[in-house]
Design a protein around this motif. Sequence first.
Motif, PDB file in Angstrom:
ATOM      1  N   UNK A  54       0.824  -1.217   0.000  1.00  0.00           N
ATOM      2  CA  UNK A  54       0.000   0.000   0.000  1.00  0.00           C
ATOM      3  C   UNK A  54       0.852   1.258   0.000  1.00  0.00           C
ATOM      4  N   UNK A  55       1.978   1.200   0.672  1.00  0.00           N
ATOM      5  CA  UNK A  55       2.844   2.370   0.774  1.00  0.00           C
ATOM      6  C   UNK A  55       3.597   2.626  -0.520  1.00  0.00           C
ATOM      7  N   UNK A  56       4.102   1.534  -1.152  1.00  0.00           N
ATOM      8  CA  UNK A  56       4.989   1.688  -2.312  1.00  0.00           C
ATOM      9  C   UNK A  56       4.257   1.720  -3.644  1.00  0.00           C
ATOM     10  N   UNK A  57       3.079   1.099  -3.716  1.00  0.00           N
ATOM     11  CA  UNK A  57       2.409   0.965  -4.997  1.00  0.00           C
ATOM     12  C   UNK A  57       1.027   1.578  -5.020  1.00  0.00           C
ATOM     13  N   UNK A  58       0.192   1.088  -5.943  1.00  0.00           N
ATOM     14  CA  UNK A  58      -1.148   1.650  -6.130  1.00  0.00           C
ATOM     15  C   UNK A  58      -2.230   0.708  -5.604  1.00  0.00           C
TER      16      UNK A  58
END
Length: 400
Positions: free
Chosen positions: A215-219
């Motif tokens: 959730x933090x790094x992607x969509x």
Amino acid sequence: MKLTFLSNYINHHQIPFCNACYDRLKEDFCFVQAQPMEQERLAMGWHNEADSLPFVKCLYEEEAECRERILSCDVLLAGWSDREDLVQERLGGGKPVIRISERLYREGQWKVVSPRGLIHKYKEHTRYRKGKAYLLCAGAYVPSDFHLIGAYPDKMFRWGYFPETVHYTEEEWEQLKPADGILRIVWAGRFIPLKHAEMMPRLAAFLREHLEEIRKEGIYTDFEIHMAGSGEMEESLKRETEELGVADRMIFHGFLPPEEIRHIMERCQIHVFTSNRLEGWGAVVNEAMNSGCAEVASAAAGAVPYLIRQGVNGIAYPEDDFMQMAQAVLSLACNDGKRKEMGRKAMETITGAWNAEHAAGELLRFSEELLTGDPEGADDGPLSPAPVISERRMYSWMCQ
């Protein structure tokens, strides 16, 4: 030119290639089916299409006509069948034969030491090493197996299976994967030991543990894993899914017709292929790549070293290495731009070269050259020269 294709039975992995040959040769092309399709395949959703295709002849119903087709054609394309006697009769007469073969030694190349096996392989293959006999290698490990018995020197070429290819417009491509924040992963096949479907509940548990990182790094805000298939391991898989607490992330579809599996693939962003060395090819890899999935695949299966360019149109991992597979999926989940570009390159690999139309064109060119002299291999893709790479070096060769 008259071309006859002898194999066990026609199926959806061969029909597009045969259609392409028939479009070019018409009545001069024939597929000879040596036996009826097994009930197991029919139960999986495969269709018995022998009666509906104009180029199919059944050897067990029309022995005389099929025999004539096999022995009198200009070139025989010989897959696996229980009528090796007809292939040997043709080879004994010095007539051209192009074999299609998967591995000889899937369970281990140590079996080459069997004197009885070597005699058998000599009679079928090695004694024709200087004749008009060529080998299409349906899997990257095939050349190494045949090299061990001294067969087809400098006459082995890349080949595979060619399911139906879909050509998407740019608009269709852009709308192919839902943009709803859900990462969809697909696995397809029979639930049997060689395919290692048991890795998928473990993958679901791994991704759940790393969901905040995703959730933090992607969509993506969540994920789901689609299991298209069934088999002897289904109940144990579902129990493991419950025990790991990931039943809400795992969707079991059961056996589906091939076209419905393709619809699932079109909605999924990643395809995971976990088979071991007993998987001769793995046509679901073709289908998933054509559907724009980023491929994460075991390098031990025959299709993977031919179709995957490491890190470009997919990611291969060493056989049975769960953690390397899981980390590859996580890296794609955290980088949608990389995943999308890899999916596009995967699709282009199939639509550009590894498809039935291209393969048929190369085979007919090769066959015409065979009738007039020494045929040349293609530059890349189907019919290109097949390198002899040992089992233990294959993954490192892919990574170079």
